[in-house]
Design a protein around this motif. Structure first.
Motif, short mmCIF file in Angstrom:
data_model
loop_
_atom_site.label_atom_id
_atom_site.label_comp_id
_atom_site.label_asym_id
_atom_site.label_seq_id
_atom_site.Cartn_x
_atom_site.Cartn_y
_atom_site.Cartn_z
N ILE A 205 0.84 -1.20 0.00
CA ILE A 205 0.00 0.00 0.00
C ILE A 205 0.87 1.25 0.00
O ILE A 205 0.67 2.16 -0.81
CB ILE A 205 -0.97 0.01 1.20
CG1 ILE A 205 -2.03 -1.08 1.03
CG2 ILE A 205 -1.64 1.38 1.35
CD1 ILE A 205 -2.86 -1.34 2.28
N ARG B 128 2.60 1.84 -3.33
CA ARG B 128 1.69 2.34 -4.37
C ARG B 128 1.29 3.78 -4.10
O ARG B 128 1.26 4.61 -5.02
CB ARG B 128 0.44 1.45 -4.48
CG ARG B 128 -0.48 1.88 -5.58
CD ARG B 128 0.22 1.75 -6.94
NE ARG B 128 -0.61 2.30 -7.98
CZ ARG B 128 -0.17 3.11 -8.95
NH1 ARG B 128 1.10 3.44 -9.03
NH2 ARG B 128 -0.99 3.58 -9.85
N THR C 118 -7.12 2.93 -0.14
CA THR C 118 -5.78 2.58 0.34
C THR C 118 -5.60 3.02 1.79
O THR C 118 -5.05 2.28 2.60
CB THR C 118 -4.67 3.17 -0.54
OG1 THR C 118 -4.80 4.60 -0.60
CG2 THR C 118 -4.68 2.58 -1.94
N LEU D 248 -7.16 -4.80 -2.55
CA LEU D 248 -5.93 -5.20 -1.86
C LEU D 248 -5.35 -6.45 -2.52
O LEU D 248 -4.13 -6.54 -2.72
CB LEU D 248 -6.19 -5.45 -0.37
CG LEU D 248 -4.98 -5.87 0.46
CD1 LEU D 248 -3.83 -4.86 0.35
CD2 LEU D 248 -5.39 -6.10 1.91
N LEU E 124 -3.69 -5.27 -5.67
CA LEU E 124 -2.47 -4.53 -5.35
C LEU E 124 -1.35 -5.48 -4.95
O LEU E 124 -0.21 -5.35 -5.42
CB LEU E 124 -2.74 -3.53 -4.22
CG LEU E 124 -1.56 -2.69 -3.77
CD1 LEU E 124 -1.15 -1.71 -4.86
CD2 LEU E 124 -1.90 -1.95 -2.49
#
Length: 105
Positions: free
Chosen positions: A27, A30, A45, A69, A72
């Motif tokens: 997280i 990103r 996020t 998630l 990601l």
């Protein structure tokens, strides 16, 4: 009375310390990339990060948050420079997310 929509239905996701760390790292990585590109990080996020931080080993996520998630983490683990240990723990986290998402499908 109607049932919650799949987007707002919540899931209890159990992630160990190592899995949580990888989720945090993915997280933050990103979000940092988005900020560097001049973009605003998506709200999900921050919400997921907060859920992971505040709820111990069990995080309560919406279906949308759990799917995002999972995406990601998958993107992070697909990077050529992802350390083997991250791949191991990240894969476990993905399996947990898929398990809770499939159980509600």
């Amino acid at each position: 009375m109607s049932s919650p929509s799949p987007e707002t239905e919540t899931h209890e996701v159990e992630l160990g310390t190592d899995e949580q760390w990888i989720a945090h790292h993915a997280i933050v990585t990103r979000v940092d990339e988005l900020i560097d590109e001049g973009d605003e990080p998506p709200t999900w996020t921050i919400d997921v990060f907060d859920a992971l931080e505040s709820e111990g080993e069990t995080a309560t996520l919406t279906g949308y948050q759990a799917r995002r998630l999972r995406e990601l983490l998958t993107d992070y683990l697909d990077r050529a420079d992802a350390p083997d240990e991250d791949v191991e723990h990240g894969s476990t986290a993905i399996d947990q997310l898929e398990s809770v998402l499939e159980s509600r499908a």
